[in-house]
Design a protein around this motif. Structure first.
Motif, short mmCIF file in Angstrom:
data_model
loop_
_atom_site.label_atom_id
_atom_site.label_comp_id
_atom_site.label_asym_id
_atom_site.label_seq_id
_atom_site.Cartn_x
_atom_site.Cartn_y
_atom_site.Cartn_z
N VAL A 173 23.02 -24.32 -29.69
CA VAL A 173 22.50 -25.58 -30.23
C VAL A 173 21.46 -26.18 -29.29
O VAL A 173 20.47 -26.77 -29.73
CB VAL A 173 23.66 -26.57 -30.46
CG1 VAL A 173 23.12 -27.93 -30.89
CG2 VAL A 173 24.61 -26.03 -31.51
N ASP A 174 21.69 -26.01 -27.98
CA ASP A 174 20.81 -26.65 -27.00
C ASP A 174 19.95 -25.66 -26.21
O ASP A 174 19.38 -26.02 -25.19
CB ASP A 174 21.64 -27.48 -26.02
CG ASP A 174 22.64 -26.63 -25.24
OD1 ASP A 174 22.80 -25.43 -25.57
OD2 ASP A 174 23.25 -27.15 -24.29
N THR A 175 19.84 -24.42 -26.69
CA THR A 175 19.12 -23.40 -25.94
C THR A 175 18.36 -22.47 -26.88
O THR A 175 18.88 -22.09 -27.93
CB THR A 175 20.08 -22.55 -25.08
OG1 THR A 175 20.92 -23.42 -24.31
CG2 THR A 175 19.31 -21.64 -24.13
N ALA A 176 17.15 -22.11 -26.49
CA ALA A 176 16.36 -21.18 -27.31
C ALA A 176 15.44 -20.37 -26.40
O ALA A 176 15.03 -20.81 -25.33
CB ALA A 176 15.54 -21.93 -28.35
N LEU A 222 12.59 -27.92 -27.83
CA LEU A 222 13.66 -27.41 -28.68
C LEU A 222 13.65 -28.05 -30.08
O LEU A 222 14.07 -27.43 -31.05
CB LEU A 222 15.02 -27.65 -28.01
CG LEU A 222 15.27 -26.80 -26.76
CD1 LEU A 222 16.46 -27.34 -25.98
CD2 LEU A 222 15.51 -25.35 -27.15
N SER A 223 13.16 -29.26 -30.17
CA SER A 223 13.20 -29.98 -31.45
C SER A 223 11.94 -29.81 -32.29
O SER A 223 12.00 -29.85 -33.52
CB SER A 223 13.44 -31.48 -31.20
OG SER A 223 14.65 -31.70 -30.51
N GLY A 249 29.17 -21.27 -23.29
CA GLY A 249 27.98 -21.53 -22.48
C GLY A 249 27.36 -20.28 -21.89
O GLY A 249 26.33 -20.37 -21.21
N ILE A 250 27.93 -19.12 -22.15
CA ILE A 250 27.41 -17.88 -21.58
C ILE A 250 26.14 -17.47 -22.33
O ILE A 250 26.20 -17.08 -23.50
CB ILE A 250 28.46 -16.75 -21.65
CG1 ILE A 250 29.71 -17.14 -20.87
CG2 ILE A 250 27.87 -15.45 -21.09
CD1 ILE A 250 30.84 -16.13 -20.99
N LEU A 251 25.02 -17.54 -21.66
CA LEU A 251 23.76 -17.10 -22.27
C LEU A 251 23.63 -15.59 -22.15
O LEU A 251 24.06 -14.99 -21.17
CB LEU A 251 22.57 -17.78 -21.61
CG LEU A 251 22.52 -19.32 -21.70
CD1 LEU A 251 21.26 -19.84 -21.01
CD2 LEU A 251 22.55 -19.77 -23.15
N PHE A 252 23.03 -14.97 -23.16
CA PHE A 252 22.80 -13.52 -23.20
C PHE A 252 24.13 -12.73 -23.09
O PHE A 252 24.16 -11.64 -22.53
CB PHE A 252 21.86 -13.08 -22.06
CG PHE A 252 20.62 -13.90 -21.93
CD1 PHE A 252 19.69 -13.96 -22.95
CD2 PHE A 252 20.39 -14.65 -20.78
CE1 PHE A 252 18.53 -14.72 -22.82
CE2 PHE A 252 19.24 -15.41 -20.64
CZ PHE A 252 18.32 -15.45 -21.66
#
Length: 335
Positions: free
Chosen positions: A14-17, A80-81, A147-150
């Motif tokens: 939701v908070d990461t791209a 992000l938005s 919260g783990i990215l990738f």
């Protein structure tokens, strides 16, 4: 100044791209794994700069950055938005000292927390795309599994390279936290080989300080440790400055030579910008290395430095944002 076009947006949370980018002029933008780019935006009649680690490897066709919304992060919230494919961004050339130079064949330990995984992810992809016997260990801390990215990519990399890559997760909500004792236990089996290893740290300032102190206590030399600050405001910089007298400074940038004077208590970066010399910079507080350059003559004193290693200093590297000329013989050269 390079211009990049947003080719694709991959939502990781939701908070990461991740934003995949291509050069507007069709010319490749050269970089090393672990470096960052600085985005430059006009905002309320002021120039706003923010640096973001590159999450792609130089082997990939598109340069990518991964952005996580930070509290009160005006630009990260905007990106992000509001960003959409086709948008064009002005950027400064890729830079950064968080690179693998000379360490590709060593056994490497990577310590990452939260979105500090971003440049590490790029480095792992780069290393595993090449033959070698080096062992790679990733120690990755997050509040929880969400919260783990990738996450899937890291698991796939570990499964594809079981003899080279080991990933160890620490999750706060499962009472698995990284601390000095845990680091010592993790490294104990390799205690007799620590002097032949390299260590890469990326995360909040307090996290990296804890890891660095643990490594130093175990006998790891400072030149074996590289660290990257991914949040600009994690380090409190003292407002006290010694008195610096005015001095002449020569700046060599993009084939041009400029002779200027840095005024009283004026950093080299401030003097350059005052004289309309658009040298690179981002954080202005000594923690991102965007403004780093070689001091090939004279003496420069840095009032804050969280990124230039002792080995880099020995080669003449300085941060111009916190660097002050101490004599009239200072020559600053950009490579």
């Amino acid at each position: 100044m390079p211009e990049l076009i947003v080719e694709n947006i991959i939502r990781l949370a939701v908070d990461t791209a991740t934003f995949q980018l291509r050069p507007a002029d069709g010319q490749p933008l050269h970089y090393k794994s672990g470096q960052f780019i600085t985005l430059i935006f006009g905002h309320h009649n002021e120039e706003l700069r923010r640096s973001y680690s590159i999450s792609s490897s130089p082997d990939e066709p598109l340069l990518s950055i991964t952005v996580k919304r930070v509290p009160n992060g005006e630009l990260s919230r905007f990106l992000l938005s509001h960003t959409k494919p086709g948008d064009r961004w002005n950027v400064a050339e890729p830079t950064g000292k968080f690179v693998l130079d000379g360490n590709e064949d060593k056994n490497l330990f990577f310590f990452a927390a939260g979105s500090g995984i971003t440049p590490v992810f790029a480095q792992l992809k780069y290393l595993l795309n090449r033959p070698g016997q080096s062992k790679l260990t990733l120690i990755y801390s997050n509040r929880n599994a969400n919260g783990i990215l990738f996450k899937d990519e890291l698991q796939a990399m570990e499964e594809q390279h079981p003899d080279r890559l080991k990933v160890i997760h620490f999750l706060s909500d499962e009472a698995r936290r990284l601390n000095n004792y845990v680091i010592e236990q993790l490294l104990r089996p390799s205690a007799d080989k620590l002097d032949r290893m390299a260590f890469y740290l990326c995360g909040p300032f307090d996290y990296m300080r804890m890891v660095r102190l643990s490594l130093t206590y175990m006998g790891v030399a400072a030149e074996q440790i590289r660290k990257e600050n991914f949040v600009v405001d994690t380090v409190a910089v003292s407002s006290f400055l010694p008195a610096f007298a005015p001095h002449k400074v020569q700046i060599i940038y993009k084939g041009e030579t400029y002779n200027i004077t840095a005024g009283e208590n004026q950093s080299i970066l401030q003097a350059a910008l005052q004289n309309k010399i658009n040298i690179p910079y981002s954080c202005r507080v000594g923690i991102c290395s965007a403004c780093s350059a070689i001091c090939s003559s004279g003496k420069v004193q840095m009032t804050a430095n969280e990124v230039i290693t002792p080995a880099d200093e020995a080669k003449g590297w300085v941060l111009t944002c916190t660097g002050y000329a101490l004599d009239d013989d200072v020559v600053i050269r950009y490579e």
